[in-house]
Design a protein around this motif. Sequence first.
Motif, PDB file in Angstrom:
ATOM      1  N   ALA A 427       0.728  -1.234   0.112  1.00 18.25           N
ATOM      2  CA  ALA A 427       0.245  -0.050   0.001  1.00 18.25           C
ATOM      3  C   ALA A 427       0.796   1.218   0.004  1.00 18.25           C
ATOM      4  CB  ALA A 427      -0.871  -0.027   1.364  1.00 18.25           C
ATOM      5  N   LEU A 428       2.127   1.047   0.037  1.00 16.21           N
ATOM      6  CA  LEU A 428       3.093   2.276   0.204  1.00 16.21           C
ATOM      7  C   LEU A 428       3.041   2.979  -1.130  1.00 16.21           C
ATOM      8  CD1 LEU A 428       5.733   0.886   2.538  1.00 16.21           C
ATOM      9  CD2 LEU A 428       3.592   2.118   3.340  1.00 16.21           C
ATOM     10  N   THR A 429       2.297   3.733  -1.558  1.00 15.32           N
ATOM     11  CA  THR A 429       2.509   4.653  -2.779  1.00 15.32           C
ATOM     12  C   THR A 429       2.844   5.894  -2.286  1.00 15.32           C
ATOM     13  OG1 THR A 429       0.134   5.255  -2.789  1.00 15.32           O
ATOM     14  CG2 THR A 429       0.559   2.954  -3.751  1.00 15.32           C
ATOM     15  N   ASN A 430       2.997   6.813  -3.584  1.00 18.75           N
ATOM     16  CA  ASN A 430       3.157   8.203  -3.275  1.00 18.75           C
ATOM     17  C   ASN A 430       2.141   8.897  -2.497  1.00 18.75           C
ATOM     18  OD1 ASN A 430       5.363   9.944  -3.759  1.00 18.75           O
ATOM     19  ND2 ASN A 430       4.079  11.104  -5.399  1.00 18.75           N
ATOM     20  N   ASP A 431       0.824   8.580  -2.461  1.00 16.82           N
ATOM     21  CA  ASP A 431      -0.208   9.227  -1.907  1.00 16.82           C
ATOM     22  C   ASP A 431      -0.477   8.460  -0.541  1.00 16.82           C
ATOM     23  OD1 ASP A 431      -0.499  10.350  -4.209  1.00 16.82           O
ATOM     24  OD2 ASP A 431      -1.899   8.792  -5.296  1.00 16.82           O
ATOM     25  N   TYR A 432       0.306   7.644  -0.031  1.00 16.47           N
ATOM     26  CA  TYR A 432      -0.245   7.138   1.040  1.00 16.47           C
ATOM     27  C   TYR A 432       0.142   7.854   2.235  1.00 16.47           C
ATOM     28  CZ  TYR A 432       0.059   3.219   4.666  1.00 16.47           C
ATOM     29  OH  TYR A 432      -0.337   2.359   5.769  1.00 16.47           O
ATOM     30  N   ASN A 433      -0.680   7.942   3.184  1.00 18.00           N
ATOM     31  CA  ASN A 433      -0.633   8.868   4.382  1.00 18.00           C
ATOM     32  C   ASN A 433       0.444   8.079   5.366  1.00 18.00           C
ATOM     33  OD1 ASN A 433      -0.860  10.451   6.740  1.00 18.00           O
ATOM     34  ND2 ASN A 433      -2.498   9.844   7.469  1.00 18.00           N
ATOM     35  N   PRO A 434       1.569   8.740   5.631  1.00 16.17           N
ATOM     36  CA  PRO A 434       2.881   8.074   6.349  1.00 16.17           C
ATOM     37  C   PRO A 434       2.440   8.217   7.835  1.00 16.17           C
ATOM     38  CG  PRO A 434       3.517  10.321   5.459  1.00 16.17           C
ATOM     39  CD  PRO A 434       2.207  10.094   5.070  1.00 16.17           C
ATOM     40  N   LEU A 435       1.692   8.984   8.457  1.00 18.20           N
ATOM     41  CA  LEU A 435       1.612   9.032   9.797  1.00 18.20           C
ATOM     42  C   LEU A 435       1.482   7.776  10.739  1.00 18.20           C
ATOM     43  CD1 LEU A 435       1.826  11.300  12.212  1.00 18.20           C
ATOM     44  CD2 LEU A 435      -1.047  11.209  11.980  1.00 18.20           C
ATOM     45  N   PRO A 436       0.271   7.152  10.289  1.00 18.11           N
ATOM     46  CA  PRO A 436       0.458   5.843  11.280  1.00 18.11           C
ATOM     47  C   PRO A 436       1.301   5.157  11.101  1.00 18.11           C
ATOM     48  CG  PRO A 436      -1.643   6.302   9.906  1.00 18.11           C
ATOM     49  CD  PRO A 436      -0.561   7.265   9.536  1.00 18.11           C
ATOM     50  N   LEU A 437       1.987   4.786   9.909  1.00 19.21           N
ATOM     51  CA  LEU A 437       3.157   3.984   9.584  1.00 19.21           C
ATOM     52  C   LEU A 437       4.307   4.622  10.584  1.00 19.21           C
ATOM     53  CD1 LEU A 437       4.734   1.468   8.339  1.00 19.21           C
ATOM     54  CD2 LEU A 437       5.215   3.060   6.292  1.00 19.21           C
ATOM     55  N   PHE A 438       4.641   6.001  10.491  1.00 15.39           N
ATOM     56  CA  PHE A 438       5.440   6.487  11.208  1.00 15.39           C
ATOM     57  C   PHE A 438       5.499   6.336  12.617  1.00 15.39           C
ATOM     58  CE2 PHE A 438       7.861  10.791  12.140  1.00 15.39           C
ATOM     59  CZ  PHE A 438       9.289  10.122  12.075  1.00 15.39           C
ATOM     60  N   ASN A 439       4.305   6.470  12.992  1.00 10.53           N
ATOM     61  CA  ASN A 439       4.002   6.135  14.683  1.00 10.53           C
ATOM     62  C   ASN A 439       4.470   4.852  15.005  1.00 10.53           C
ATOM     63  OD1 ASN A 439       3.124   8.887  14.935  1.00 10.53           O
ATOM     64  ND2 ASN A 439       1.049   8.398  14.602  1.00 10.53           N
ATOM     65  N   ARG A 440       4.151   3.756  14.191  1.00  7.20           N
ATOM     66  CA  ARG A 440       4.262   2.464  14.464  1.00  7.20           C
ATOM     67  C   ARG A 440       5.906   2.242  14.728  1.00  7.20           C
ATOM     68  NH1 ARG A 440       2.165  -2.899  14.049  1.00  7.20           N
ATOM     69  NH2 ARG A 440       3.663  -4.457  14.043  1.00  7.20           N
ATOM     70  N   TYR A 441       6.738   2.979  13.490  1.00 10.31           N
ATOM     71  CA  TYR A 441       8.237   2.918  13.576  1.00 10.31           C
ATOM     72  C   TYR A 441       8.603   3.466  14.747  1.00 10.31           C
ATOM     73  CZ  TYR A 441      12.753   4.821  12.350  1.00 10.31           C
ATOM     74  OH  TYR A 441      14.066   5.148  12.409  1.00 10.31           O
ATOM     75  N   LYS A 442       7.959   4.674  15.177  1.00  6.94           N
ATOM     76  CA  LYS A 442       8.562   5.457  16.762  1.00  6.94           C
ATOM     77  C   LYS A 442       8.246   4.502  17.875  1.00  6.94           C
ATOM     78  CE  LYS A 442       6.154   9.506  15.726  1.00  6.94           C
ATOM     79  NZ  LYS A 442       5.965  10.905  15.839  1.00  6.94           N
TER      80      LYS A 442
END
Length: 618
Positions: A427-442
Amino acid sequence: MKSKIYFTAKQLYLANLINLIILFYLGKNYLKYIENLSGFISYIYVSISFVTHFFLINFIPLFVSLIFLYKIKSILLSKIIFSLLSIFTIIYIQIDVTVFSQFRYHLSPIVFNLVFGKRATDIFYLSTVNIIIFIAFIVGLILLELLIFYISNKLAKKIVTINVKLTAIIIILLLLCSNFLYAWADANRYRPISQIKNIYPIYYPLTFESLLRKFNLIDKDEIEKNTLLSHTYSKSLINYPLKPLQSKNSLKKNILFIVIDSWRLNCMTEEITPNIYQLSKSSQVFQNHKSGSNMTTGGIFSLFYAIPATYYDNFTGLQISPVFFNELKKQGYQLSILSSSTLENPPFNKNVFSGIPNLRLESKGVSPSERDEDIYNEWLKFLKKTSSAESQPFFSFLFFDSAHGFDYPSDYHLKFTPSLQEVNYMALTNDYNPLPLFNRYKNSLNYVDSLIGKVIVELKDKNLLDSTLIIITGDHGQEFNDNKKGYWQHGGNFSDYQIGTPLVIYDHSKTPKIYTHLTLHYDIIPTFMDTVLGVQNDYNEYSVGKNLYDCSERDWFICGYNQKYAIIEKNMIINIYSSGMYDVIDKNLNPIEDREVDFNIVHEAVMENSRFYNISQK
């Protein structure tokens, strides 16, 4: 007309065979760079591959000229095209042999720019004598081609028929044989054969390791034996270090390397990594630090060898240990190498940690977070054993993997929300919202930080903190489509997001300080080889780094590994691919004209990439 065309084709074919003899004569110079051939099969392969490879290169002028002959039916034009292409091919091989003997690089677009591009004379100075010789060489080739046409014309009149089909069948069979031999050798790590890929110009042999594995045609014991045998080549191929290391006045301090896989440059904060942040208040903090690669392979390699991972393949095949670990063993350090992810893929057991006895290759656990906890527990056992031996310092390496896998225990308290329940990489396309993924990373970083906090507490409780140097960094960075180019995670480009990573060094003897000058993974080992282990050698005799506390500016550095690397400058990135092709982009990954490239810097990088090879001996 048909008879004239047939006669001309026969003449071109015979001229081509004479040119093949010339290519064989020039091509034999590559054979000087083959390391330690052993076994009948190796000699058979080299002979077959040499004949077929240069036959194919030499066939190009004939193939093109015959197309013009039969399609356009122009005898004169076909002869001119054949002659020009033949001359070009001979010149190409002659220049390539010369360049390869000096730099171990074959001709490619980037090398062509160095030799023939803008301000090339600033890099390769050609004297008047050199120019005269080069002109004479071209004139000589033109005269030689005229002579070859004269001879081939005489031969064509005497020879009635030529069995082209038989020649084609023989060459095809030999090609199949050489490619299958190479594929087998590549899969079985049989270096006497696999080394040829880097020696012949424009050579791309067949590989199919997965197919061989499927049919159980790979012998693991044979791989191990071949890897050990290849180690004997190192003295003739690699010159690392340039001089034997001399050391005295070692401080005998404990050294602890903590590496967090995929640690992003701006993610060392009080909120995300509170324990590391607290330690940083008493440490040296380097806010403009870059890895030697955008991937684990080159990141760990550049960290411990302090040289570019463009040397990765050869150092792996030869199992050359970093001088840093050699020095630690010489000085009696107790060693503990603990990695959450396996040390067999990438094969760090064959390069970085090849000299470590009883190396622990894997950790227990089905997830990165479980394996991270396992290496922490194993480190506690190691610390318990070593803390009693005060006269013998220790070196520990802890490589945490949870952030790379966006992982944490199922019952871990999530500090950052909203956080993805699971990662869908598709699902990681150019339009994907990174916030939930970035929070999981953090959240995964926060979990790793909790384990590191326990490490620091253990050192304090055992009164070892003040006598231990602690280096905390990442193997590379992590991107969340920051440049809006569709890049996620790492390994895709050499922007600051993918190569930048924090660096915190706790040294009780130093006053806490923040540094903003550019530092690199290449600098860490030389600094401690000098200041802690008492190594007297100049840094450039075993690394490309400098002292971390040297604030002088860098104009460029090499980043990446042998399959793809970049020359990173202040305002541009020159991407260089394994094919030799290159492109030039700015720090935001936007293309820029290559006319802005300073090829003096490219030349310096080429020299840096060949400095630890035994070029002078060949």
